[in-house]
Design a protein around this motif. Structure first.
Motif, PDB file in Angstrom:
ATOM      1  N   ALA A 193     -68.184  15.164  40.198  1.00  9.65           N
ATOM      2  CA  ALA A 193     -68.725  13.810  40.399  1.00  9.65           C
ATOM      3  C   ALA A 193     -69.872  13.541  39.437  1.00  9.65           C
ATOM      4  CB  ALA A 193     -69.170  13.624  41.850  1.00  9.65           C
ATOM      5  N   SER A 194     -70.749  14.523  39.246  1.00 10.11           N
ATOM      6  CA  SER A 194     -71.865  14.354  38.304  1.00 10.11           C
ATOM      7  C   SER A 194     -71.357  14.252  36.875  1.00 10.11           C
ATOM      8  CB  SER A 194     -72.837  15.532  38.406  1.00 10.11           C
ATOM      9  OG  SER A 194     -73.370  15.622  39.700  1.00 10.11           O
ATOM     10  N   GLU A 195     -70.396  15.097  36.542  1.00  8.62           N
ATOM     11  CA  GLU A 195     -69.831  15.061  35.199  1.00  8.62           C
ATOM     12  C   GLU A 195     -69.153  13.715  34.940  1.00  8.62           C
ATOM     13  OE1 GLU A 195     -68.623  19.600  34.123  1.00  8.62           O
ATOM     14  OE2 GLU A 195     -67.577  18.721  35.831  1.00  8.62           O
ATOM     15  N   ALA A 196     -68.451  13.201  35.933  1.00  9.32           N
ATOM     16  CA  ALA A 196     -67.781  11.907  35.783  1.00  9.32           C
ATOM     17  C   ALA A 196     -68.809  10.783  35.659  1.00  9.32           C
ATOM     18  CB  ALA A 196     -66.848  11.651  36.961  1.00  9.32           C
ATOM     19  N   ALA A 197     -69.851  10.827  36.480  1.00 10.71           N
ATOM     20  CA  ALA A 197     -70.880   9.782  36.435  1.00 10.71           C
ATOM     21  C   ALA A 197     -71.545   9.728  35.065  1.00 10.71           C
ATOM     22  CB  ALA A 197     -71.921  10.024  37.522  1.00 10.71           C
ATOM     23  N   LEU A 198     -71.738  10.878  34.454  1.00 14.19           N
ATOM     24  CA  LEU A 198     -72.398  10.948  33.144  1.00 14.19           C
ATOM     25  C   LEU A 198     -71.395  10.909  31.984  1.00 14.19           C
ATOM     26  CD1 LEU A 198     -74.986  13.726  34.005  1.00 14.19           C
ATOM     27  CD2 LEU A 198     -75.522  11.326  33.475  1.00 14.19           C
ATOM     28  N   GLU A 199     -70.104  10.989  32.314  1.00 12.59           N
ATOM     29  CA  GLU A 199     -69.072  11.125  31.285  1.00 12.59           C
ATOM     30  C   GLU A 199     -69.420  12.274  30.346  1.00 12.59           C
ATOM     31  OE1 GLU A 199     -68.740   7.224  29.546  1.00 12.59           O
ATOM     32  OE2 GLU A 199     -67.628   6.461  31.282  1.00 12.59           O
ATOM     33  N   LEU A 200     -69.781  13.409  30.979  1.00 12.66           N
ATOM     34  CA  LEU A 200     -70.252  14.579  30.245  1.00 12.66           C
ATOM     35  C   LEU A 200     -69.791  15.843  30.952  1.00 12.66           C
ATOM     36  CD1 LEU A 200     -72.237  15.748  28.025  1.00 12.66           C
ATOM     37  CD2 LEU A 200     -73.951  15.770  29.868  1.00 12.66           C
TER      38      LEU A 200
ATOM     39  N   ASN B 237     -80.848  15.136  40.519  1.00 15.59           N
ATOM     40  CA  ASN B 237     -81.930  15.371  39.557  1.00 15.59           C
ATOM     41  C   ASN B 237     -81.379  15.585  38.149  1.00 15.59           C
ATOM     42  OD1 ASN B 237     -83.909  15.095  41.521  1.00 15.59           O
ATOM     43  ND2 ASN B 237     -84.000  17.284  41.943  1.00 15.59           N
ATOM     44  N   LEU B 238     -80.239  16.270  38.039  1.00 15.63           N
ATOM     45  CA  LEU B 238     -79.602  16.471  36.728  1.00 15.63           C
ATOM     46  C   LEU B 238     -79.185  15.145  36.110  1.00 15.63           C
ATOM     47  CD1 LEU B 238     -77.344  19.588  37.229  1.00 15.63           C
ATOM     48  CD2 LEU B 238     -79.158  19.321  35.537  1.00 15.63           C
ATOM     49  N   ILE B 239     -78.607  14.272  36.923  1.00 17.82           N
ATOM     50  CA  ILE B 239     -78.198  12.965  36.414  1.00 17.82           C
ATOM     51  C   ILE B 239     -79.416  12.226  35.859  1.00 17.82           C
ATOM     52  CG2 ILE B 239     -77.337  10.681  37.094  1.00 17.82           C
ATOM     53  CD1 ILE B 239     -75.378  12.200  38.991  1.00 17.82           C
ATOM     54  N   GLY B 240     -80.507  12.221  36.613  1.00 10.40           N
ATOM     55  CA  GLY B 240     -81.737  11.575  36.137  1.00 10.40           C
ATOM     56  C   GLY B 240     -82.252  12.199  34.860  1.00 10.40           C
ATOM     57  N   HIS B 241     -82.197  13.524  34.772  1.00 15.05           N
ATOM     58  CA  HIS B 241     -82.672  14.233  33.579  1.00 15.05           C
ATOM     59  C   HIS B 241     -81.828  13.877  32.356  1.00 15.05           C
ATOM     60  CE1 HIS B 241     -84.318  17.565  31.210  1.00 15.05           C
ATOM     61  NE2 HIS B 241     -83.072  17.863  30.891  1.00 15.05           N
ATOM     62  N   VAL B 242     -80.508  13.911  32.506  1.00 18.40           N
ATOM     63  CA  VAL B 242     -79.620  13.602  31.369  1.00 18.40           C
ATOM     64  C   VAL B 242     -79.798  12.148  30.936  1.00 18.40           C
ATOM     65  CG1 VAL B 242     -77.208  13.386  30.634  1.00 18.40           C
ATOM     66  CG2 VAL B 242     -77.965  15.444  31.849  1.00 18.40           C
ATOM     67  N   LEU B 243     -79.929  11.233  31.889  1.00 22.25           N
ATOM     68  CA  LEU B 243     -80.137   9.823  31.530  1.00 22.25           C
ATOM     69  C   LEU B 243     -81.450   9.643  30.773  1.00 22.25           C
ATOM     70  CD1 LEU B 243     -78.818   8.014  34.737  1.00 22.25           C
ATOM     71  CD2 LEU B 243     -77.688   8.232  32.493  1.00 22.25           C
ATOM     72  N   MET B 244     -82.510  10.380  31.176  1.00 24.34           N
ATOM     73  CA  MET B 244     -83.779  10.321  30.447  1.00 24.34           C
ATOM     74  C   MET B 244     -83.598  10.846  29.020  1.00 24.34           C
ATOM     75  SD  MET B 244     -87.317  12.488  30.970  1.00 24.34           S
ATOM     76  CE  MET B 244     -86.469  13.959  30.412  1.00 24.34           C
ATOM     77  N   LYS B 245     -82.866  11.955  28.864  1.00 24.10           N
ATOM     78  CA  LYS B 245     -82.641  12.520  27.531  1.00 24.10           C
ATOM     79  C   LYS B 245     -81.887  11.512  26.653  1.00 24.10           C
ATOM     80  CE  LYS B 245     -83.954  16.113  26.712  1.00 24.10           C
ATOM     81  NZ  LYS B 245     -85.326  16.445  26.282  1.00 24.10           N
ATOM     82  N   ARG B 246     -80.922  10.831  27.230  1.00 18.62           N
ATOM     83  CA  ARG B 246     -80.170   9.831  26.466  1.00 18.62           C
ATOM     84  C   ARG B 246     -81.066   8.667  26.056  1.00 18.62           C
ATOM     85  NH1 ARG B 246     -74.517   9.630  29.953  1.00 18.62           N
ATOM     86  NH2 ARG B 246     -73.678  11.605  29.127  1.00 18.62           N
TER      87      ARG B 246
ATOM     88  N   LEU C 296     -84.184   8.724  25.523  1.00 19.64           N
ATOM     89  CA  LEU C 296     -85.086   9.191  24.464  1.00 19.64           C
ATOM     90  C   LEU C 296     -84.334   9.590  23.189  1.00 19.64           C
ATOM     91  CD1 LEU C 296     -87.434  11.412  26.675  1.00 19.64           C
ATOM     92  CD2 LEU C 296     -87.982   9.175  25.658  1.00 19.64           C
ATOM     93  N   ARG C 297     -83.003   9.536  23.245  1.00 21.84           N
ATOM     94  CA  ARG C 297     -82.136   9.943  22.123  1.00 21.84           C
ATOM     95  C   ARG C 297     -82.352  11.417  21.750  1.00 21.84           C
ATOM     96  NH1 ARG C 297     -83.345   4.411  20.259  1.00 21.84           N
ATOM     97  NH2 ARG C 297     -81.446   3.214  20.595  1.00 21.84           N
ATOM     98  N   HIS C 298     -82.471  12.239  22.771  1.00 18.88           N
ATOM     99  CA  HIS C 298     -82.591  13.691  22.601  1.00 18.88           C
ATOM    100  C   HIS C 298     -81.252  14.341  22.916  1.00 18.88           C
ATOM    101  CE1 HIS C 298     -87.189  13.593  23.671  1.00 18.88           C
ATOM    102  NE2 HIS C 298     -86.920  12.985  22.541  1.00 18.88           N
ATOM    103  N   PRO C 299     -81.047  15.556  22.438  1.00 17.89           N
ATOM    104  CA  PRO C 299     -79.828  16.278  22.829  1.00 17.89           C
ATOM    105  C   PRO C 299     -79.794  16.438  24.357  1.00 17.89           C
ATOM    106  CG  PRO C 299     -81.008  17.458  21.093  1.00 17.89           C
ATOM    107  CD  PRO C 299     -81.895  16.339  21.527  1.00 17.89           C
ATOM    108  N   GLU C 300     -78.598  16.401  24.913  1.00 18.35           N
ATOM    109  CA  GLU C 300     -78.470  16.530  26.363  1.00 18.35           C
ATOM    110  C   GLU C 300     -78.699  17.981  26.773  1.00 18.35           C
ATOM    111  OE1 GLU C 300     -75.314  12.898  26.899  1.00 18.35           O
ATOM    112  OE2 GLU C 300     -74.621  14.836  26.132  1.00 18.35           O
ATOM    113  N   THR C 301     -79.634  18.162  27.694  1.00 20.51           N
ATOM    114  CA  THR C 301     -79.949  19.484  28.213  1.00 20.51           C
ATOM    115  C   THR C 301     -79.776  19.480  29.723  1.00 20.51           C
ATOM    116  OG1 THR C 301     -82.310  18.960  28.435  1.00 20.51           O
ATOM    117  CG2 THR C 301     -81.597  19.994  26.354  1.00 20.51           C
ATOM    118  N   LEU C 302     -79.580  20.677  30.265  1.00 25.49           N
ATOM    119  CA  LEU C 302     -79.408  20.878  31.704  1.00 25.49           C
ATOM    120  C   LEU C 302     -80.427  21.928  32.143  1.00 25.49           C
ATOM    121  CD1 LEU C 302     -75.515  21.202  31.559  1.00 25.49           C
ATOM    122  CD2 LEU C 302     -76.823  19.135  32.145  1.00 25.49           C
ATOM    123  N   PHE C 303     -81.370  21.549  32.997  1.00 30.74           N
ATOM    124  CA  PHE C 303     -82.437  22.470  33.381  1.00 30.74           C
ATOM    125  C   PHE C 303     -81.934  23.505  34.382  1.00 30.74           C
ATOM    126  CE2 PHE C 303     -82.756  18.714  36.096  1.00 30.74           C
ATOM    127  CZ  PHE C 303     -82.699  19.277  37.358  1.00 30.74           C
ATOM    128  N   PHE C 304     -82.487  24.725  34.287  1.00 29.92           N
ATOM    129  CA  PHE C 304     -82.119  25.787  35.230  1.00 29.92           C
ATOM    130  C   PHE C 304     -83.320  26.612  35.678  1.00 29.92           C
ATOM    131  CE2 PHE C 304     -81.991  27.859  31.150  1.00 29.92           C
ATOM    132  CZ  PHE C 304     -82.502  29.129  31.404  1.00 29.92           C
TER     133      PHE C 304
END
Length: 180
Positions: free
Chosen positions: A65-72, A116-125, A127-135
């Motif tokens: 679901a998260s991957e689909a929402a982000l198309e990532l 939280n990951l969805i919010g993080h990836v949207l922020m990275k986008r 800012l035009r930064h590479p997409e990262t996933l925090f762990f």
């Protein structure tokens, strides 16, 4: 899920458990009645704490679901890392200092992680930064550890800033270098 991260995470958790056993440090957290976990052990003590230990998940962690929402599609190492155990966060030491590996305590915590990951990836986008996933988090609230989604490299990332420092070529190598 077939990933080289799984044996590295298993080895780290073995070291973590052995250290607690050797040092006779109880693994306890504050008990929360409305926040149960499969990794809780026994009964709540007189201080309101409950013992826990990492427990392998029997279900399959579903990020679709998260991957689909982000198309990532998320990096397979990232998915394997969060799909293996129910656990409290795991303190560790790396060459650069102390950190805490994020883990999921229960299904609601897994849902919160994905939000939280969805919010993080949207922020990275944005800012035009590479997409990262925090762990993982560090002792410095301004820095997190993340996986660069495309390459799988482990990055030290200052929140809101383009990640520049590569800590490891992959998550398995990073986990193998940690001490509990």
């Amino acid at each position: 899920m077939n990933s080289h991260v799984v044996p590295s995470l298993d080895r780290f958790i073995q070291r973590f458990m052995q250290q607690h056993e050797t040092n006779r440090q109880p693994m306890q957290v504050e008990w929360e009645e409305n926040w149960p976990s499969p990794c809780q052990q026994g009964q709540v003590d007189a201080n309101g704490k409950i013992a826990w230990q990492p427990v392998k998940r029997e279900d399959v962690a579903d990020f679709s679901a998260s991957e689909a929402a982000l198309e990532l599609p998320f990096h397979p190492d990232f998915k394997a890392f969060f799909a293996r155990y129910w656990s409290a966060n795991l303190p560790a030491s790396a060459e650069r200092g102390r950190l805490e590996l994020l883990q999921v305590w229960n299904p609601d915590d897994f849902a919160r992680l994905q939000q939280n990951l969805i919010g993080h990836v949207l922020m990275k986008r944005r800012l035009r930064h590479p997409e990262t996933l925090f762990f993982a988090v560090t002792d410095d609230d301004d820095y997190i550890l993340s996986l660069e989604n495309q390459s799988g490299q482990v990055m030290l990332e200052r929140v809101g800033v383009r990640p520049r420092e590569i800590l490891a070529q992959d998550l398995a190598s990073f986990l193998d270098g940690l001490s509990p």
